[in-house]
Design an enzyme around this catalytic site. Structure first.
Site: not given
Length: 342
Positions: A15, A192
């Site tokens: 990322f 998450k």
């Protein structure tokens, strides 16, 4: 062109590389710091980061370096994409090269165990600055590399900082929305990862679509219940950094945490699953931290508790699943608006 405005990205993972390349393609001079001299040399000679982003051609405006001072000095925005276990150490090391005007944006979805601090709070601690933001959302790096339409959230209490990040990263395939709930956005991104492990485990066991749907929706209820106890806005979890990130992470084999869960569901132990991944799966560390914190705060989190039993206490998935189905079940939607509606 905006080459005169410098952007720094700390971290050479998937990322971090995606963020660095987007800014570079938008015309900014981007200095990307990474530990590996070999990776720096590879990018300089081939414009590729083959370990984390194979086949992703990197812009000539992206300048890799192993020198933190070179990366950070004079940058308008510093994106910090360092795994949570090393985050504080790297941020502390850049302090001599920072200035009061710089904006620091964390992209790391994790929690520091000893202090229960989020990455933005670590930046504030180490750099004594309030110029801090968080970038989070359903952002699988390998899909960004393929220029699939993607949206993210920049969270900051400073609207001008949000607008600047939107300008630096926004293009025709990567859209950046703004939020002022920094804590909620960041906590959603961290939580998450736990539920992605559960979803990967369920997929490997061949559980049905009804089960997957139940897991995702109860995961959303559970993570938002926990976050609200810590002061987050429950409505934040209806956005990209909440339900958006949860859905993509719980459904995609591109998700690192999903892949760890899937490997465990195939019969591998935790160590084998992590070794096979070859990257950091933040959900493992986050699970331990959240499980302990939920007990301390007396927040009901049966999915967290169940996964912890499977990974660290030797329980079988069947035993845990039976416990979940027999556990407490009250309202479907837990947060009530002021007019009494759900």
């Amino acid at each position: 062109m905006t080459e005169s405005v410098k952007i720094a990205v700390l971290g050479g993972g998937s990322f971090g590389t995606a963020v660095a390349n987007i800014a570079a393609e938008n015309g900014y001079q981007v200095s990307q710091w990474m530990r590996s001299k070999a990776a720096v040399q590879e990018i300089k000679s081939t414009r590729l980061n083959s370990r984390y982003m194979p086949g992703y051609q990197l812009s000539l405006n992206l300048l890799p370096t192993t020198d933190l001072a070179e990366a950070v000095t004079g940058a308008s925005i510093v994106f910090v994409s360092i795994p949570s276990k090393s985050f504080r150490d790297v941020v502390a090391r850049i302090k001599p090269f920072t200035n009061a005007e710089q904006i620091f944006v964390s992209t790391t979805k994790g929690i520091e165990g000893e202090s229960f601090k989020l990455m933005s709070e670590i930046i504030q601690d180490e750099l004594s600055t309030d110029n801090v933001g968080v970038l989070s959302g359903p952002n699988l790096a390998k899909e960004i590399a393929k220029r699939h339409l993607t949206a993210s959230v920049i969270a900051s209490t400073n609207d001008e900082h949000c607008q600047l990040v939107q300008k630096v990263l926004g293009n025709d395939y990567f859209r950046v929305y703004a939020s002022n709930d920094t804590y909620g956005v960041e906590l959603g991104g961290a939580l998450k990862n736990i539920y992605a492990i559960i979803s990967g485990l369920a997929a490997a066991l061949g559980l049905g679509e009804n089960t997957k749907s139940m897991l995702i929706t109860r995961s959303l209820a559970e993570m938002s219940r926990f976050a609200v106890q810590l002061g987050a806005n429950p409505m934040t979890f209806l956005g990209l950094s909440g339900v958006g990130d949860l859905i993509v992470t719980c459904m995609s084999p591109l998700s690192r945490n999903y892949r760890v869960g899937f490997a465990i569901g195939e019969g591998k132990n935790l160590e084998q699953a992590v070794d096979e991944l070859g990257e950091v799966a933040e959900g493992i560390n986050t699970l331990k931290i959240i499980r302990d914190k939920s007990i301390e705060m007396e927040v009901y989190m049966p999915l967290v508790t169940g996964l912890y039993k499977v990974l660290f206490e030797g329980a079988t998935v069947k035993e845990v699943a039976r416990g979940l189905m027999l556990g407490a079940h009250k309202q479907d939607v837990e947060f009530i608006l002021k007019d009494g509606t759900q």
